[in-house]
Design an enzyme around this catalytic site. Structure first.
Site, short mmCIF file in Angstrom:
data_model
loop_
_atom_site.label_atom_id
_atom_site.label_comp_id
_atom_site.label_asym_id
_atom_site.label_seq_id
_atom_site.Cartn_x
_atom_site.Cartn_y
_atom_site.Cartn_z
N SER A 196 0.72 -0.87 0.16
CA SER A 196 0.13 0.45 -0.11
C SER A 196 0.59 1.69 0.12
CB SER A 196 -0.99 0.12 1.40
OG SER A 196 -1.54 1.61 1.17
N TYR A 254 -2.33 -0.17 9.88
CA TYR A 254 -2.48 -0.29 9.02
C TYR A 254 -1.16 -0.15 7.81
CZ TYR A 254 -3.68 -0.67 3.95
OH TYR A 254 -3.30 -0.65 3.00
#
Length: 265
Positions: A159, A172
């Protein structure tokens, strides 16, 4: 004798550049994973779809087969090493050696500090430990395939959060930073064996991940940010990037690719 991409010539080779390849896609029940499985199959690969939701997988397999592709469902939880090992055995029994692995399974949850760290542990289990378990299960196949046909591909979806500050989503971001750095090291280990390692770091993508935040206030804030970006890339856009990376000439590796909405800084 199995026909490889480079053995083929003419229009068919161009239309089906992944003919002869065996692919595994994790997190294949929705979003990027489902789109990737469909596209790889459409390009000629035999694809094993791996995820927890068996009913979703069955639907995607049916759609792939209806379109003329070859696929089968492998229900498994990437956080359970024994289940991953069993899944790898099933794929080999069905299709033989895997030469293309797309590690996509992942979770995006808020930190929710003060709640005992449940979300943190879950993201580490899925995003980091799960990615490692799947890679470990299939790397022997990739190395053997590369020795036989000069290359194989390990693609992992990380990501853009791996290099960003995301208040409320630090866990995250940290999990994806761990994944990206793990893949940098794996590339150093595997590239001399002709296994190409590609990490893809998407920004905001139109998937169902943000529908599972579990916090109405945070969900509204995230939706406001998403709305400010206008049209988002889809899972299919990411799948196209994956297909591009794994169909480069054998001597070309794209180690790190980032895909963002045009309006996302």
């Amino acid at each position: 004798m199995t026909t490889t991409t480079t053995d083929r010539v003419g229009p068919a080779a161009s239309a089906l550049p992944l003919t002869g390849r065996v692919a595994v896609v994790t997190g294949a029940s929705s979003g990027i994973g489902a789109a990737t499985a469909r596209l790889l199959a459409a390009r000629g690969a035999r694809v094993a779809l791996l995820a927890r939701r068996a009913d979703r997988l069955a639907g995607h397999v049916a759609a792939i087969e209806a379109a003329g592709g070859t696929a089968f469902a492998v229900p498994a939880d990437v956080t359970e090493p024994d289940a991953v090992t069993a899944a790898a055995d099933r794929v080999r029994e069905r299709y033989g050696r895997v030469d293309l692995l797309v590690n996509n399974a992942g979770l995006a949850l808020p930190d929710l500090l003060g709640q005992g760290g449940a979300n943190w542990r879950r993201m580490i289990e899925v995003n980091v430990n799960g990615a490692f378990a799947v890679t470990e299960a299939f790397v022997p196949d990739l190395v053997a395939a590369a020795a036989e046909r000069d290359h194989a591909d390990l693609v992992t979806i990380s990501s853009a959060a791996a290099t960003s500050v995301l208040p409320g989503f630090g866990g995250y971001a940290a999990s994806k930073a761990a994944v990206s750095h793990l893949l940098r090291n794996l590339r150093a280990e595997l590239s001399p064996k002709d296994v190409r390692v590609t990490t893809i770091e998407p920004g905001t993508v139109d998937t169902e991940l943000r529908d599972h935040l579990g916090d109405p206030e945070l969900t509204a804030a995230v939706q406001g940010f998403v709305d400010s970006l206008g049209q988002l890339p889809t899972g299919t856009d990411v799948a196209e990037l994956i297909a591009f990376a794994v169909t480069r000439p054998r001597h070309v590796n794209l180690p790190l690719l980032t895909l963002l909405p045009t309006r996302e800084a």
